[in-house]
Design an enzyme around this catalytic site. Structure first.
Site, PDB file in Angstrom:
ATOM      1  N   CYS A 121       0.829  -1.207   0.000  1.00 37.33           N
ATOM      2  CA  CYS A 121       0.000   0.000   0.000  1.00 37.33           C
ATOM      3  C   CYS A 121       0.863   1.256   0.000  1.00 37.33           C
ATOM      4  CB  CYS A 121      -0.920  -0.021   1.215  1.00 37.33           C
ATOM      5  SG  CYS A 121      -1.905  -1.509   1.234  1.00 37.33           S
ATOM      6  N   GLU A 122       1.521   1.516  -1.110  1.00 42.87           N
ATOM      7  CA  GLU A 122       2.382   2.683  -1.321  1.00 42.87           C
ATOM      8  C   GLU A 122       2.428   2.903  -2.818  1.00 42.87           C
ATOM      9  OE1 GLU A 122       4.700   4.446   0.610  1.00 42.87           O
ATOM     10  OE2 GLU A 122       4.549   3.329   2.494  1.00 42.87           O
TER      11      GLU A 122
END
Ligand code: PLP
EC number: 4.1.1.20
Length: 439
Positions: free
Chosen positions: A367-368
């Protein structure tokens, strides 16, 4: 076009080649390893590591030289064993790395300890193990090492890492020999540091070293650094302090995307000619190569999870991520991405309806937005396809993290037609082992 029966080895990675459209590491089919061990999976070729080492050994034939593998590039025990058995020493940057060397059967006497922030505990540990040399990176460290050595009763053999202030012309995060870098003792202060070291009773001056950066693709920065170091050696010896060994660090680059670094033997032919010309050709030599010994000896296998075509970008989401392959996120680095199978002989109908090559951003599940592995890659893909991220032997597994509580990948070392699992996939239980719930 390559005929499907002729091996078509990958650029820069000759021990990885397609046979009948299937990618092999030496004599092992990579898709078989992916099925047996799951993905993401790092696969290394022992022959590729030994070939990279042999280029240095050829370069130093007839010389008094010690190759110390800079193990932070890849510190897995199975990899260390290969180099230890081949007679390498090791360049370490922590006490943990020293424990790994010893666990892999490495010789402590051939260990050199680099790094700007050695703790007293690490110094004690290294003295007790009997390492060959500390590469001291500051005047303050000299004082602390002297105290620890006196307290331990074991003299510390030291080399001072000097900063030659040359531009290695590489990425700013991996250039280390410029004035503005935190590494080494400035050229102007080096003589004073040597005089101080020679006066400290716990220290024994044995060498000098420099390391100017990483992924260096030309000889000139090395020649410049060598001249700067030799100027210093002349000044230090004129002051009555003999220097037994000269350590020129590591940093030689590899072919990730068409770079053409000089081969190690060709580079050293040039450097040795310079050493000879300046009368230092018979001195004991040390080098600390990392990336150039392992980078192109490894690939990372990954499965395509989802395809997500979009208006601006097409995303290909794979099961390897920035926690496995941190170089793109950290340095905007480029690594090639290729399919394990150029065609699928078991499902000919798939070939008929095979997808057309499309431009994909290959990304991981983390989640980046920084979690990308390759941008704008032309690949013909379907979910379930297996890919290899190339040149993944250095600064991948050793920099892997557990971000998003992702277990670190498994690793396999191939030797001919043998494949050994050198690290099993990390489980969530492995990750939580050292943690405590509140009482
Ligand atoms: C990282 C490092 C090396 C190895 O660099 P490569 O670019 O991997 O060859 C050598 N010496 C020192 C002191 C290092 O920190």
């Amino acid at each position: 076009m390559t005929s499907p029966t002729t091996p078509a080895s990958l650029p820069g990675q000759p021990h990885f080649a397609y046979r009948d459209g299937e990618l092999f590491a030496e004599n092992v089919r990579l898709a078989d390893l992916a099925r047996a061990h799951g993905t993401p999976l790092f696969v290394y070729s022992k022959a590729a590591m030994l070939a990279a080492l042999a280029a240095y050994q050829r370069g130093f034939a007839g010389r008094n030289a010690q190759i110390c593998y800079a193990m932070k590039a890849n510190s897995s025990l199975g990899v260390l064993q290969v180099f230890a058995q081949a007679g390498c020493g090791f360049d370490i940057v922590s006490g943990g790395e020293l424990e790994r060397v010893l666990a892999a059967g490495g010789d402590a006497a051939r260990v050199i300890f680099s790094g700007v922030g050695k703790t007293r505990a690490e110094m004690r540990q290294a003295l007790d193990a009997g390492i060959g040399c500390f590469n001291v990176e500051s005047e303050a460290e000299l004082e602390v090492l002297n105290e620890v050595a006196l307290a331990t009763g074991k003299p510390a053999r030291v080399s001072i890492r000097v900063n030659p202030n040359v531009d290695p012309k590489t990425h700013p995060y991996i250039s280390t020999g410029l004035k503005g870098n935190k590494f080494g003792v400035a050229h102007e202060r080096a003589l004073g540091a040597y005089q101080r070291a020679a006066a400290l009773p716990g220290l024994q001056v044995v060498g000098i070293d420099c390391h100017i950066g990483s992924q260096i693709t030309e000889a000139t920065p090395y020649l410049d650094a060598m001249d700067r170091v030799l100027d210093l050696v002349e000044a230090i010896e004129a002051a009555g302090i003999p220097i037994q060994h000269l350590d020129f660090g590591g940093g030689l680059g590899i072919d990730y995307n068409g770079e053409t670094p000089p081969p190690a033997d060709a580079l050293w032919a040039q450097l040795l000619a310079r050493l000879d010309a300046r009368g230092f050709g018979q001195r004991r030599l040390m080098i600390e190569p990392g990336r150039s010994l392992v980078g192109n000896a490894g690939v990372c296998l990954s499965e395509v999870l989802y395809l997500k075509p979009g208006e601006e970008k097409n995303f290909c989401i794979i099961d390897a991520a920035m926690n496995d392959l941190p170089r793109p996120a950290m340095y905007q680095a480029f690594q090639q991405i290729v399919p394990l199978s150029l065609r699928d002989p078991d499902t000919p109908q798939r070939d008929a309806g095979a997808p057309a090559p499309t431009t994909w951003d290959v990304v991981g599940p983390v989640c980046e937005s920084g979690d990308w592995i390759g941008r704008d890659r032309a690949l013909a893909l379907q979910p379930g396809d297996l890919l290899a991220v190339l040149s993944a032997g250095a600064y991948c597994m050793s920099m892997a993290s557990n971000y998003n509580t992702r277990g670190r990948a498994a690793e396999v070392l191939v030797d001919g037609d043998q494949a050994s699992l050198i690290r099993r996939r990390e489980s969530a239980a492995d990750q939580m082992r050292g943690e405590n719930l509140l009482r």
